[in-house]
Structure formats: C-alpha cells, structure tokens
Design a protein around this motif. Structure first.
Motif, PDB file in Angstrom:
ATOM      1  N   ARG A  44      60.531   4.665  37.854  1.00 56.21           N
ATOM      2  CA  ARG A  44      60.113   5.164  36.535  1.00 56.21           C
ATOM      3  C   ARG A  44      61.247   5.916  35.850  1.00 56.21           C
ATOM      4  NH1 ARG A  44      58.234   2.343  34.441  1.00 56.21           N
ATOM      5  NH2 ARG A  44      58.220   3.744  32.694  1.00 56.21           N
ATOM      6  N   GLU A  45      61.891   6.800  36.602  1.00 54.94           N
ATOM      7  CA  GLU A  45      63.010   7.573  36.042  1.00 54.94           C
ATOM      8  C   GLU A  45      64.091   6.637  35.526  1.00 54.94           C
ATOM      9  OE1 GLU A  45      63.519  10.899  35.674  1.00 54.94           O
ATOM     10  OE2 GLU A  45      61.653  11.500  36.627  1.00 54.94           O
ATOM     11  N   CYS A  46      64.432   5.666  36.337  1.00 50.79           N
ATOM     12  CA  CYS A  46      65.522   4.761  35.991  1.00 50.79           C
ATOM     13  C   CYS A  46      65.158   3.874  34.796  1.00 50.79           C
ATOM     14  CB  CYS A  46      65.882   3.917  37.220  1.00 50.79           C
ATOM     15  SG  CYS A  46      67.441   3.024  37.040  1.00 50.79           S
ATOM     16  N   ALA A  47      63.975   3.298  34.814  1.00 47.06           N
ATOM     17  CA  ALA A  47      63.553   2.445  33.699  1.00 47.06           C
ATOM     18  C   ALA A  47      63.537   3.233  32.389  1.00 47.06           C
ATOM     19  CB  ALA A  47      62.171   1.849  33.976  1.00 47.06           C
ATOM     20  N   ASP A  48      63.008   4.447  32.454  1.00 52.03           N
ATOM     21  CA  ASP A  48      62.944   5.276  31.240  1.00 52.03           C
ATOM     22  C   ASP A  48      64.339   5.649  30.742  1.00 52.03           C
ATOM     23  OD1 ASP A  48      60.192   5.140  31.344  1.00 52.03           O
ATOM     24  OD2 ASP A  48      59.918   7.195  32.054  1.00 52.03           O
ATOM     25  N   MET A  49      65.231   6.003  31.655  1.00 47.19           N
ATOM     26  CA  MET A  49      66.585   6.395  31.248  1.00 47.19           C
ATOM     27  C   MET A  49      67.350   5.210  30.679  1.00 47.19           C
ATOM     28  SD  MET A  49      68.457   8.980  30.888  1.00 47.19           S
ATOM     29  CE  MET A  49      69.921   8.783  29.895  1.00 47.19           C
ATOM     30  N   CYS A  50      67.207   4.046  31.297  1.00 42.77           N
ATOM     31  CA  CYS A  50      67.881   2.854  30.782  1.00 42.77           C
ATOM     32  C   CYS A  50      67.385   2.522  29.373  1.00 42.77           C
ATOM     33  CB  CYS A  50      67.671   1.666  31.718  1.00 42.77           C
ATOM     34  SG  CYS A  50      68.610   1.776  33.257  1.00 42.77           S
ATOM     35  N   ALA A  51      66.078   2.610  29.176  1.00 40.11           N
ATOM     36  CA  ALA A  51      65.500   2.334  27.858  1.00 40.11           C
ATOM     37  C   ALA A  51      65.994   3.360  26.840  1.00 40.11           C
ATOM     38  CB  ALA A  51      63.975   2.339  27.933  1.00 40.11           C
ATOM     39  N   VAL A  70      74.611  10.358  32.978  1.00 37.61           N
ATOM     40  CA  VAL A  70      73.316  10.688  33.570  1.00 37.61           C
ATOM     41  C   VAL A  70      72.627   9.408  34.042  1.00 37.61           C
ATOM     42  CG1 VAL A  70      71.001  11.609  33.093  1.00 37.61           C
ATOM     43  CG2 VAL A  70      73.027  12.799  32.240  1.00 37.61           C
ATOM     44  N   CYS A  71      72.682   8.375  33.229  1.00 38.96           N
ATOM     45  CA  CYS A  71      72.053   7.104  33.577  1.00 38.96           C
ATOM     46  C   CYS A  71      72.678   6.533  34.856  1.00 38.96           C
ATOM     47  CB  CYS A  71      72.170   6.118  32.415  1.00 38.96           C
ATOM     48  SG  CYS A  71      71.134   4.650  32.606  1.00 38.96           S
ATOM     49  N   ALA A  72      73.991   6.627  34.977  1.00 35.50           N
ATOM     50  CA  ALA A  72      74.668   6.132  36.184  1.00 35.50           C
ATOM     51  C   ALA A  72      74.149   6.853  37.422  1.00 35.50           C
ATOM     52  CB  ALA A  72      76.181   6.314  36.055  1.00 35.50           C
ATOM     53  N   ALA A  73      73.979   8.163  37.332  1.00 35.11           N
ATOM     54  CA  ALA A  73      73.493   8.949  38.470  1.00 35.11           C
ATOM     55  C   ALA A  73      72.069   8.544  38.853  1.00 35.11           C
ATOM     56  CB  ALA A  73      73.557  10.436  38.150  1.00 35.11           C
ATOM     57  N   GLY A  79      68.836   2.912  43.126  1.00 38.46           N
ATOM     58  CA  GLY A  79      69.366   1.836  43.964  1.00 38.46           C
ATOM     59  C   GLY A  79      69.413   2.223  45.425  1.00 38.46           C
ATOM     60  N   ASN A  80      69.827   3.449  45.711  1.00 40.15           N
ATOM     61  CA  ASN A  80      69.881   3.920  47.099  1.00 40.15           C
ATOM     62  C   ASN A  80      68.497   3.957  47.729  1.00 40.15           C
ATOM     63  OD1 ASN A  80      72.685   4.218  47.211  1.00 40.15           O
ATOM     64  ND2 ASN A  80      72.593   6.313  46.445  1.00 40.15           N
ATOM     65  N   GLU A  81      67.500   4.386  46.965  1.00 36.73           N
ATOM     66  CA  GLU A  81      66.135   4.422  47.487  1.00 36.73           C
ATOM     67  C   GLU A  81      65.590   3.016  47.689  1.00 36.73           C
ATOM     68  OE1 GLU A  81      62.589   5.562  49.068  1.00 36.73           O
ATOM     69  OE2 GLU A  81      64.349   6.845  48.755  1.00 36.73           O
ATOM     70  N   CYS A  82      65.755   2.161  46.701  1.00 43.23           N
ATOM     71  CA  CYS A  82      65.236   0.794  46.798  1.00 43.23           C
ATOM     72  C   CYS A  82      65.881   0.042  47.966  1.00 43.23           C
ATOM     73  CB  CYS A  82      65.475   0.026  45.493  1.00 43.23           C
ATOM     74  SG  CYS A  82      64.367   0.510  44.159  1.00 43.23           S
ATOM     75  N   GLN A  83      67.143   0.314  48.205  1.00 43.76           N
ATOM     76  CA  GLN A  83      67.877  -0.354  49.268  1.00 43.76           C
ATOM     77  C   GLN A  83      67.279  -0.068  50.650  1.00 43.76           C
ATOM     78  OE1 GLN A  83      72.031   0.859  49.572  1.00 43.76           O
ATOM     79  NE2 GLN A  83      72.620  -1.272  49.265  1.00 43.76           N
ATOM     80  N   CYS A 100      74.087  -1.648  37.021  1.00 44.06           N
ATOM     81  CA  CYS A 100      73.935  -0.810  35.843  1.00 44.06           C
ATOM     82  C   CYS A 100      74.709   0.502  36.000  1.00 44.06           C
ATOM     83  CB  CYS A 100      72.463  -0.544  35.589  1.00 44.06           C
ATOM     84  SG  CYS A 100      72.118   0.137  33.953  1.00 44.06           S
ATOM     85  N   ALA A 101      74.691   1.067  37.190  1.00 45.21           N
ATOM     86  CA  ALA A 101      75.432   2.299  37.443  1.00 45.21           C
ATOM     87  C   ALA A 101      76.921   2.103  37.177  1.00 45.21           C
ATOM     88  CB  ALA A 101      75.204   2.776  38.870  1.00 45.21           C
ATOM     89  N   MET A 102      77.458   0.973  37.627  1.00 41.99           N
ATOM     90  CA  MET A 102      78.883   0.684  37.389  1.00 41.99           C
ATOM     91  C   MET A 102      79.179   0.552  35.909  1.00 41.99           C
ATOM     92  SD  MET A 102      80.290  -1.768  40.481  1.00 41.99           S
ATOM     93  CE  MET A 102      79.503  -3.205  39.816  1.00 41.99           C
ATOM     94  N   ALA A 103      78.289  -0.151  35.183  1.00 42.52           N
ATOM     95  CA  ALA A 103      78.482  -0.336  33.741  1.00 42.52           C
ATOM     96  C   ALA A 103      78.394   1.001  33.007  1.00 42.52           C
ATOM     97  CB  ALA A 103      77.454  -1.324  33.206  1.00 42.52           C
ATOM     98  N   CYS A 104      77.479   1.843  33.426  1.00 42.22           N
ATOM     99  CA  CYS A 104      77.326   3.159  32.790  1.00 42.22           C
ATOM    100  C   CYS A 104      78.529   4.054  33.078  1.00 42.22           C
ATOM    101  CB  CYS A 104      76.038   3.826  33.258  1.00 42.22           C
ATOM    102  SG  CYS A 104      74.548   3.106  32.542  1.00 42.22           S
ATOM    103  N   LYS A 105      79.038   4.001  34.294  1.00 44.46           N
ATOM    104  CA  LYS A 105      80.230   4.793  34.633  1.00 44.46           C
ATOM    105  C   LYS A 105      81.397   4.377  33.752  1.00 44.46           C
ATOM    106  CE  LYS A 105      79.169   5.876  39.414  1.00 44.46           C
ATOM    107  NZ  LYS A 105      79.495   5.607  40.830  1.00 44.46           N
ATOM    108  N   ALA A 106      81.528   3.098  33.496  1.00 44.99           N
ATOM    109  CA  ALA A 106      82.617   2.593  32.646  1.00 44.99           C
ATOM    110  C   ALA A 106      82.448   3.106  31.216  1.00 44.99           C
ATOM    111  CB  ALA A 106      82.658   1.069  32.684  1.00 44.99           C
TER     112      ALA A 106
END
Length: 108
Positions: A44-51, A70-73, A79-83, A100-106
């Motif tokens: 939920r956190e990730c989907a909301d932040m990406c949106a 923030v989105c990258a974090a 990702g770590n939890e889902c993994q 997405c984390a890599m793209a956001c970091k960039a």
C-alpha cells in the motif's frame, strides 16, 4: 513540458504501482494473511507513493527530486519484504519495486 523528460520513470512508477496493487490484493487471499501483514502494508505504501510521484512529475512539482528519493526508499523496503515470500505475485512485485527504486534513485 518538464514531465516529458521523465517518460520512462513515469512508466516504471505506473508498473510498480500496478504490481504492488496486484500483490496487495493477492496477499489478502493467502491462507495465512497475518503472515503477509507487512507485505500488504508495504504494498500500500509503495503503490500510493508511486502514484503520488507520478502526479508530482506530471504537474512539474519543484519537489520531484526529494519525492523520488523517498519513493526509492519505500520501493526498496517493499521489494525486500516481498522477496521474503515465495508467492509468484510477491516475487514479481519485488522485481518491479527494485526496478522502480533504481529509476527513482537516478531521478533523485
């Protein structure tokens, strides 16, 4: 328009949001939902932040770089939890989150 330079990031954010929403929904159907609680929460956190970041980019927010950090974090945490879970939906979500984390970091 400034968001034209972020077309790939917008696509990646949207794909991550969709993967997280799918994972969220699928986790709710798992037999041991309590075991999936942190995965559901982070989906939920990730989907909301990406949106939210998608919206910020398209309205040319002056905070895109900060929000991308923030989105990258959040994407990395999700990702770590889902993994940790062997479900296909979790593994696909983890992959989308790390991309997405890599793209956001960039962008940050």
């Amino acid at each position: 328009m400034a968001h034209e330079q972020h077309q790939q990031l917008l696509k990646t954010l949207h794909e991550c949001m969709e993967a997280c929403n799918h994972c969220f929904d699928a986790c709710l159907e798992e037999e041991d939902v309590k075991m999936m609680a942190e995965c559901i929460r982070l989906d939920r956190e990730c989907a909301d932040m990406c949106a939210y970041l998608e919206q910020a980019i398209t309205r040319n927010s002056p905070f895109v770089k900060e929000l991308a950090g923030v989105c990258a974090a959040i994407c990395e945490a999700c990702g770590n939890e889902c993994q940790k879970h062997n479900h296909v939906h979790c593994q696909k979500c983890a992959e989308a989150c790390f991309e997405c984390a890599m793209a956001c970091k960039a962008a940050a």
